[in-house]
Design an enzyme around this catalytic site. Structure first.
Site, PDB file in Angstrom:
ATOM      1  N   THR A 143       0.859  -1.186   0.000  1.00  0.00           N
ATOM      2  CA  THR A 143       0.000   0.000   0.000  1.00  0.00           C
ATOM      3  C   THR A 143       0.886   1.222   0.000  1.00  0.00           C
ATOM      4  O   THR A 143       1.743   1.382   0.863  1.00  0.00           O
ATOM      5  CB  THR A 143      -0.920   0.029   1.225  1.00  0.00           C
ATOM      6  N   THR A 186       8.233  -3.842  -1.926  1.00  0.00           N
ATOM      7  CA  THR A 186       9.663  -3.599  -2.186  1.00  0.00           C
ATOM      8  C   THR A 186      10.491  -4.869  -2.341  1.00  0.00           C
ATOM      9  O   THR A 186      11.535  -4.841  -2.981  1.00  0.00           O
ATOM     10  CB  THR A 186      10.291  -2.746  -1.074  1.00  0.00           C
ATOM     11  N   ASP A 187      10.043  -5.979  -1.753  1.00  0.00           N
ATOM     12  CA  ASP A 187      10.909  -7.163  -1.717  1.00  0.00           C
ATOM     13  C   ASP A 187      11.379  -7.601  -3.103  1.00  0.00           C
ATOM     14  O   ASP A 187      12.558  -7.901  -3.288  1.00  0.00           O
ATOM     15  CB  ASP A 187      10.196  -8.333  -1.025  1.00  0.00           C
ATOM     16  N   LYS A 218      17.638  -4.258  -3.835  1.00  0.00           N
ATOM     17  CA  LYS A 218      17.282  -3.957  -2.436  1.00  0.00           C
ATOM     18  C   LYS A 218      18.407  -4.479  -1.566  1.00  0.00           C
ATOM     19  O   LYS A 218      18.658  -5.676  -1.534  1.00  0.00           O
ATOM     20  CB  LYS A 218      15.959  -4.646  -2.070  1.00  0.00           C
TER      21      LYS A 218
END
Lengths: 631, 445
Positions: B107, B183-184, B262
């Site tokens: 979200t 984001t992962d 990341k």
């Protein structure tokens, strides 16, 4: 004037917050300490009010956000990690802190919850990097006895302390996050307190119970008291951050006075027929009038190309200078609102003019420009137009509230016991679950274990100490209010030194040393115990105590033995003493011959002056007497 | 209680609630051991046990109460469902560029129901405007909820779906596309879109948040503002990731989709450009390019959509003691490519050689990247590297292992021909190789 607090319907509830003395913070393993040095890390953030499902945003919070307020955080690596920086989720709840709160809760007969749920309480002034404070109820429905009266304890909670505000430069507020995450216990009473004095007594009683756990921090900044105060026809006012216990009754007194005076002003305003809708938000640019002013503040503003805006308050003449509490007028209250909502330095109003270099002529021109009648007051502000408008809007709003009565708000305590406007009271508690921390269950076995080793209640301990150790009432009270009540018993029991000697040292002597600027806290409990063990064995005299403590405080990590040697405090043997006494008698032959036995006092003085701290005075007296008798 | 699934209650606690005919949000009274608790019935979190019910007290706090045989639960009030009417959307400035925001999950904006503690995503255009009002000064936004997936649940087939969707928006004449993503695996999706969307006329910006949007300190809004700014105004037309540059809320960095990774589990500045400079920085609403080497925005360009991926490609991290039969397993299962994440300059243990030889023999493409993350493989320096090349292992220069696996998946979505696939793998298609590496900071600053 004596106020009948019962008659005016005074109701006070207290929220006592005290830092816990744990080895780590509440949600990470950082040291719960502060740092004084320059920060190693700084970072800039903005907090955005989160919308609720109802579409409501806290108005004050949203206002701050819209103004573009930024927060500059300061940190060092010893006292904060990624958790305080809001760069890593919190670790599980620190169980050491939970146990301390459970202990205090059980001492106050509160009922622990079965499962602890950590909540997020929205706070977006920057004092929490996350934008919320983590807090959880540990127990409910307790009660304590204060002067024979039952004071219900609504809840005992555990929460994280907030970051420390260090300053503000323009739109940037500076906070230091070392304090963030230090565990705090919060004890909230029901609003059953009916006088200023009682507020102080209840706070003192709670403070004593917390200290009895032996696991709370001491000293300035470790305790904060919040109050909620209301009177009949007044309003519920929250007052935040009273740091000194002694100030509590004064804060209550002043707040009552403030509300009574506001009620009176509201009645008078209505009597003369002022209505809320009469206060219009019509602002006049009066910069021209002050083009040549002698007033430095306005001068400076005009030089910076800022404007002077004015607002008429119909029929308010004389009301702005009305004192609410000493040195605090309705005008001061309006200025506080102007400062908060308009970020201005302050306001001018006609009730205090001419003054500050503003002439009667300027006031006259001002009145004319805003079309003020004789009975109207005029308020004006010199700042950039946007701030000045916001400030005057806030003044108009406060004026309307003055007609209505006492506005509900949150106020901050000043060091002199008065309070200042902080923000409007937040609506319903904005709490939602901290989903990063699993619920923690409190088992019956765990509770049993804590119950079985509950510390004595302060009153029980008071009586026991007097009875068991033969201390007088004053000394016992002092000992209980100090941080050394437990150490006292340990020392007496292992050293066999007279309880009164130990108690006097731990209270009066240490207090006196602190007053001299000696950092007593640097001497460890173990060192103090060692000193008394030596006294008990007759190796040291009690007169050596102050010198030893002061030396040890200045030489950290050195042993008591070293201190004794460096200070030359080693007790001299009886044989040495006997030889010394013979020498003194020899040196004062004439005196002895003249006065005989009566020379004892003088000789005693001479010996003690030379050997203080190295001999037992009783022994000196005995030896001297023997010698003199034999002469 | 009708919302059993949602409520999270099970076992004894659920039985007690059903008996009291209470539902989530109702006001209930619980009597136990002489104590009376009143509050709103709150849903049980997924890791809660079956013995406790949770209520929200009047003071806002939640507590858990253990249900015992002598616990009495009564419903004393019906819950009020909050009705949220979002404020009317601001007047759209027709001068502003049009930006499409496609949501795939995670979200980027949300709203808290303080009543039950539920956090609900805010995803429609008017929602976004009301939660992040600054957006209305940057672009005219059109939003679409395409997927609602945690990013670890995103698979190559979803890349296809996202790519097609982005292409549609571009065809419709939008001036930039923002893809909101967990984001992962955002780095993988960024690489996938970089290969699937070629000859881009406008930028495609992926954005996420490291702190959930329900907290005032969330990086979501700042990142989203950065992403929309880039989509609307950036001079480049590439797939990029927009995230915080540092822990401060001051600047957003844009990273090329094939060069981003990341690198931290939780920090705001977790995304780093690896072996390449970042594309651009956004600060105070202004975009500064950080490299001269980029493809320019050009609305006249015709997008080439190649959205197919094969899932018969694996990424294998070598470690001391690795059992080489895992390589054999991939071969048996019909895999077409294996990307190795080797040690240092690009090595694996000699005990893996036999299995690698077997893989190559079976027409499996085996290519080498480095688990060092930073730097370039060079398989000419040591014997082991030369021998691996002799076995047919292809060195992939400074390509990120994650980008390499995505690229090979994409390649086998385009062709079945192994020789052509090898050729494509070695070709710099969308900036996945850097010809030279300059001396930039790595890791701790």
């Amino acid at each position: 004037m004596e106020i009948d607090y019962e008659k005016i319907g005074l109701k006070v509830g207290l929220e006592i917050h005290q830092q816990l003395n744990t080895s780590a913070k509440l949600f990470c393993k950082c040291k719960p300490e502060l740092f004084k040095e320059e920060p190693e890390i700084t970072f800039l953030r903005r907090l955005r009010p989160t919308q609720s499902e109802l579409g409501q945003i806290d108005p004050a919070a949203y206002f701050e956000f819209k103004k573009g307020v930024k927060i500059l955080y300061e940190a060092d690596r010893r006292t904060s990690c990624l958790v305080e920086m809001d760069e890593e989720p919190p670790h599980p709840l620190n169980m050491e802190a939970v146990e301390i709160v459970l202990t205090a809760a059980l001492m106050m007969k509160a009922k622990p919850v079965d499962e602890i749920h950590v909540m997020r309480k929205t706070v977006i002034d920057g004092s929490n990097t996350t934008g919320f404070q983590r807090t959880c109820v540990i127990a409910l429905n307790g009660e304590i006895q204060v002067r024979g009266k039952n004071v219900p304890i609504q809840h005992v909670s555990l929460e994280e302390d907030a970051a420390r505000k260090m300053g503000q430069e323009g739109n940037t507020i500076r906070y230091r996050i070392d304090r963030l995450g230090i565990p705090l216990i919060e004890v909230a009473t029901a609003p059953v307190i009916h006088s200023p004095k009682e507020a102080e007594e209840v706070a003192l009683a709670i403070g004593r119970i917390l200290r009895a756990t032996g696991k709370v921090k001491r000293g300035l900044g470790t305790i904060r008291q919040d109050l909620n105060i209301s009177i009949k026809n007044g309003a519920l006012i929250e007052i935040k951050g009273v740091q000194e216990l002694e100030l509590l009754s004064l804060v209550v007194e002043y707040e009552v006075q403030r509300q009574l005076n506001l009620i009176k002003i509201s009645r008078e305003l209505r009597k003369i027929g002022v209505k809320e809708e009469d206060v219009k938000e019509e602002f006049f640019d009066v910069t021209e009038i002050f083009k040549e002013t002698e007033c430095k503040v306005i001068r400076k503003a005009i030089n910076r190309k800022q404007r002077v805006l004015a607002l008429k308050l119909p029929k308010f003449k004389g009301f702005l200078k009305r004192e609410l509490v000493p040195n605090f007028r309705l005008g001061t209250e309006m200025a506080d609102h102007a400062r908060f909502w308009g970020r201005v330095g302050g306001i001018f109003h006609t009730d205090e003019l001419p003054a500050y270099g503003i002439t009667a002529e300027e006031v006259e021109k001002l009145r004319k420009t805003v079309k003020a009648e004789k009975e109207d007051a005029v308020v004006f502000v010199a700042d950039n137009p946007e701030n000045a408008k916001d400030a005057l809007k806030a003044v108009a709003e406060r004026a309307r509230q003055a007609i209505k009565g006492v506005p509900e708000e949150t106020r901050a305590a000043n060091p002199d016991g008065t309070t200042r406007y902080m923000r409007p009271r937040p609506g319903a508690a904005r709490m939602y679950p901290e989903t990063d921390i699993p619920p923690t269950q409190i088992t019956d076995e765990h509770l049993k274990k804590i119950s079985s080793r509950l510390p004595e209640l302060p009153e029980q301990k008071f009586e026991r100490l007097m009875r068991e150790y033969g201390l007088n009432e004053k000394l016992t009270r002092q000992l209980l209010d100090s941080e050394y009540a437990e150490l006292f018993e340990v020392i007496v029991n292992e050293s066999k030194v007279s309880p009164t000697v130990v108690a006097v040292f731990l209270t009066e002597t240490l207090k006196a040393l602190k007053r001299e600027g000696i950092q007593v806290g640097k001497v460890s409990e173990e060192q103090m115990r060692e000193i008394f063990r030596c006294i008990g064995r007759g190796e040291l005299a009690k007169e050596a105590l102050p010198d030893l403590v002061s030396w040890l405080s200045k030489h950290e990590n050195r042993s008591v033995q070293e201190a004794v040697e460096k200070l030359g405090l080693k007790m001299i043997s009886e044989a040495e003493l006997a030889r010394f006494i013979e020498k003194v008698i020899e040196e004062n032959k004439i005196l002895v011959q003249e006065k005989g036995q009566k020379a004892l006092g003088v000789l005693m003085g001479i010996v003690m002056k030379k050997l203080r701290g190295r001999v037992n005075a009783v022994l000196v007296g005995k030896l001297l007497k023997d010698k003199l008798e034999k002469l | 209680m009708s919302e059993k699934e949602e409520s999270g209650y099970k076992g004894e606690a659920l039985k007690a609630i059903i008996k009291a005919e209470a539902e989530i949000g109702d006001i209930i009274r619980v009597t136990k051991n002489g104590q009376v608790y009143e509050g709103i019935l709150i849903p049980r979190s997924e890791y809660g046990d079956e013995k406790h019910i949770v209520i929200k007290l009047k003071n806002g706090y939640n507590i858990g109460i253990r249900v015992t045989p002598d616990t009495k639960i009564e419903k004393i009030g019906k819950g009020v469902k909050p009705a949220f009417t979002p404020p009317p959307p601001p007047v759209q400035n027709p001068e502003l560029p049009k930006v499409a925001v496609i949501s795939t999950g995670g979200t980027i904006a949300s709203r808290v129901d303080y009543r039950t503690g539920a956090v609900r995503p805010a995803l429609t255009a008017s929602d976004l405007y009301s939660v992040v009002p600054e957006l209305s000064d940057i672009a005219r936004i059109d939003t679409q909820i395409l997927l609602s997936l945690f990013s670890e649940n995103i698979e190559p087939k979803h890349w296809t779906e996202i790519a097609k969707n982005v292409a549609e928006k571009i065809e419709e004449g939008t001036e930039g596309v923002v893809v909101a993503h967990g984001t992962d695996t955002m780095g993988y999706t960024a690489a996938a879109l970089s290969f699937a969307l070629q000859n881009l006329p406008v930028p495609v910006i992926l954005v996420g948040s490291q702190r959930s949007a329900d907290r005032p300190s969330s990086d979501a809004a700042t990142n989203l503002i950065g992403a929309v700014t880039a989509a609307a105004k950036a001079p480049f037309a590439e797939v990029a990731v927009a995230m915080h540059e540092t822990t401060s809320d001051t600047a957003i960095l844009l990273h090329r989709g094939t060069k981003v990774r990341k690198c931290h589990t939780s920090r705001r500045d977790a995304f780093k450009s690896i072996n390449a400079p970042s594309l651009a920085r956004i600060k105070d609403g202004k975009i500064t390019m950080l490299t001269e080497n980029y493809r320019k925005r050009d609305p006249t360009k015709k997008l080439v959509l190649k959205p197919e991926f094969s899932d018969k490609v694996a990424l294998l991290k070598f470690h001391p003691g690795m059992n080489p039969s895992i390589i054999d397993w991939f071969v048996e299962k019909g895999y077409k490519g294996i990307i190795l994440e080797g040690t240092g300059l690009g090595h694996v243990g000699r005990y893996c050689f036999e299995s690698l030889r077997n893989a190559v023999k079976h027409n499996v493409i085996v290519a080498m990247t480095s688990q060092c993350i930073w730097g370039r493989v060079n398989m000419n320096v040591y014997d082991q590297g030369r021998d691996l090349q002799a076995l047919g292992v292809i060195p992939l220069e400074d390509m990120l292992p994650e980008t390499a696996v995505v690229k090979l998946m994409w390649i086998f979505g385009q062709t079945e021909n192994v020789e052509e696939a090898k050729k494509l793998l070695k070709t710099n298609i969308t900036g996945e190789f850097s010809p030279r590496t300059t001396f930039d900071k790595i890791g701790n600053k």
